[in-house]
Motif scaffolding. Sequence first.
Motif, PDB file in Angstrom:
ATOM      1  N   GLY A  60       0.851  -1.100  -0.155  1.00  0.00           N
ATOM      2  CA  GLY A  60      -0.060  -0.068  -0.082  1.00  0.00           C
ATOM      3  C   GLY A  60       0.722   1.280  -0.019  1.00  0.00           C
ATOM      4  N   ALA A  61       0.243   2.608   0.234  1.00  0.00           N
ATOM      5  CA  ALA A  61       0.866   3.623   0.408  1.00  0.00           C
ATOM      6  C   ALA A  61       1.269   4.211   1.940  1.00  0.00           C
ATOM      7  CB  ALA A  61      -0.053   4.688  -0.038  1.00  0.00           C
ATOM      8  N   GLU A  87       7.444  -0.385  -1.871  1.00  0.00           N
ATOM      9  CA  GLU A  87       8.923   0.092  -1.730  1.00  0.00           C
ATOM     10  C   GLU A  87       9.387   1.276  -2.420  1.00  0.00           C
ATOM     11  OE1 GLU A  87      10.568  -1.271   0.808  1.00  0.00           O
ATOM     12  OE2 GLU A  87       9.128  -2.441   1.580  1.00  0.00           O
ATOM     13  N   ALA A  88       8.535   1.644  -3.469  1.00  0.00           N
ATOM     14  CA  ALA A  88       9.083   2.521  -4.345  1.00  0.00           C
ATOM     15  C   ALA A  88       8.568   3.990  -3.986  1.00  0.00           C
ATOM     16  CB  ALA A  88       8.189   2.298  -5.832  1.00  0.00           C
ATOM     17  N   ALA A  89       9.587   4.654  -4.026  1.00  0.00           N
ATOM     18  CA  ALA A  89       9.529   6.486  -3.893  1.00  0.00           C
ATOM     19  C   ALA A  89       8.621   6.821  -4.931  1.00  0.00           C
ATOM     20  CB  ALA A  89      10.871   7.200  -3.857  1.00  0.00           C
ATOM     21  N   ALA A  94       1.294   7.941  -8.046  1.00  0.00           N
ATOM     22  CA  ALA A  94       1.773   6.590  -8.572  1.00  0.00           C
ATOM     23  C   ALA A  94       0.653   5.915  -9.233  1.00  0.00           C
ATOM     24  CB  ALA A  94       2.319   5.736  -7.278  1.00  0.00           C
ATOM     25  N   ARG A  95       1.165   4.746 -10.108  1.00  0.00           N
ATOM     26  CA  ARG A  95       0.161   4.083 -10.874  1.00  0.00           C
ATOM     27  C   ARG A  95       0.580   2.496 -10.459  1.00  0.00           C
ATOM     28  NH1 ARG A  95       0.101   4.906 -17.229  1.00  0.00           N
ATOM     29  NH2 ARG A  95       2.176   3.535 -17.107  1.00  0.00           N
ATOM     30  N   SER A 101       0.378  -4.094  -7.794  1.00  0.00           N
ATOM     31  CA  SER A 101       1.890  -3.698  -7.607  1.00  0.00           C
ATOM     32  C   SER A 101       2.254  -2.518  -8.242  1.00  0.00           C
ATOM     33  CB  SER A 101       2.562  -5.010  -8.318  1.00  0.00           C
ATOM     34  OG  SER A 101       2.154  -5.052  -9.862  1.00  0.00           O
ATOM     35  N   VAL A 102       3.311  -1.721  -7.909  1.00  0.00           N
ATOM     36  CA  VAL A 102       3.583  -0.494  -8.453  1.00  0.00           C
ATOM     37  C   VAL A 102       4.166  -0.813  -9.896  1.00  0.00           C
ATOM     38  CG1 VAL A 102       5.204   1.364  -8.122  1.00  0.00           C
ATOM     39  CG2 VAL A 102       4.447   0.371  -6.180  1.00  0.00           C
TER      40      VAL A 102
END
Length: 285
Positions: A60-61, A87-89, A94-95, A101-102
Amino acid sequence: MVRDDAANLERPAFRKAGIMKRLKVTPLLPLLLCVFVAVFNRVHAQSPTLVDPSFTSDGGADDDVFAIALQPDGKILIGGQFTYSGEAARSRVARLNENGSVDTTFDPGTGADGDFYAIALQSDGAILLGGAFTHFNGAAAPYLVRLDTHGAVDSSFTPETINNELRAIIVQPDQRILIAGRFTGIGSQARGRVARLNANGSLDPEFPTGSGANNNVRCMALQPDGKVLLGGTFTSCNGVARARVARLNSDGLLDDSFNRVREPAIRSGPSLSMRTAWFISPEIF
């Protein structure tokens, strides 16, 4: 008396009645129990699960999400106050892929310096974002920005300067853009918290809203006939009393047929205070 009752219970008629009751009732209990269990199991098997296990969301965020938009290809755009998605900045936008998943093919760079409250998609896949930010990926972008399908700023979109935050964005079928929020001006033109832009971001002069709303517009909806519903903290729209809900015609002018007004209802008596009541014009029915 007790002996007589007890004796009566020993008589053949009483014994026969008791036996008949047991014969009639007792065999039904197992049957009813079997039916109940079968129905319960069937309903339970058909009930949807509360959480979709195929949607992972990568954790999640890390902070609030205020807006979500679904792309035609099933990918999911999210905007808000977060700085990480999984885990992504990802600074506030975001998409996600269909499984949660990111999506690493969508890279907004350093993102925005303020929160996103609204996301809308244009027919060519371009992404409109509105909120409380003034910069995106290091470049000035006061309260409204358009991204391409990969997350980069679309430099061909050059809206005039909006002087305060956006809370809602709607793309009309003709690709003109409705915006609403806290702003009172766009470029050199006064716009009371609701306006319409052309597809390239320029102010649409064919949508004059008069003085607009006298306080913030927080949500908006477009009717099939082109009329625009507004909701927020305002108490008047274009100088006419409207208690936090109003409707505009497709040309931006207030729809007088949609009349929801908050007025005082006074009750007699020295000890009674003034109360408020809702009056809805019969013309809307």
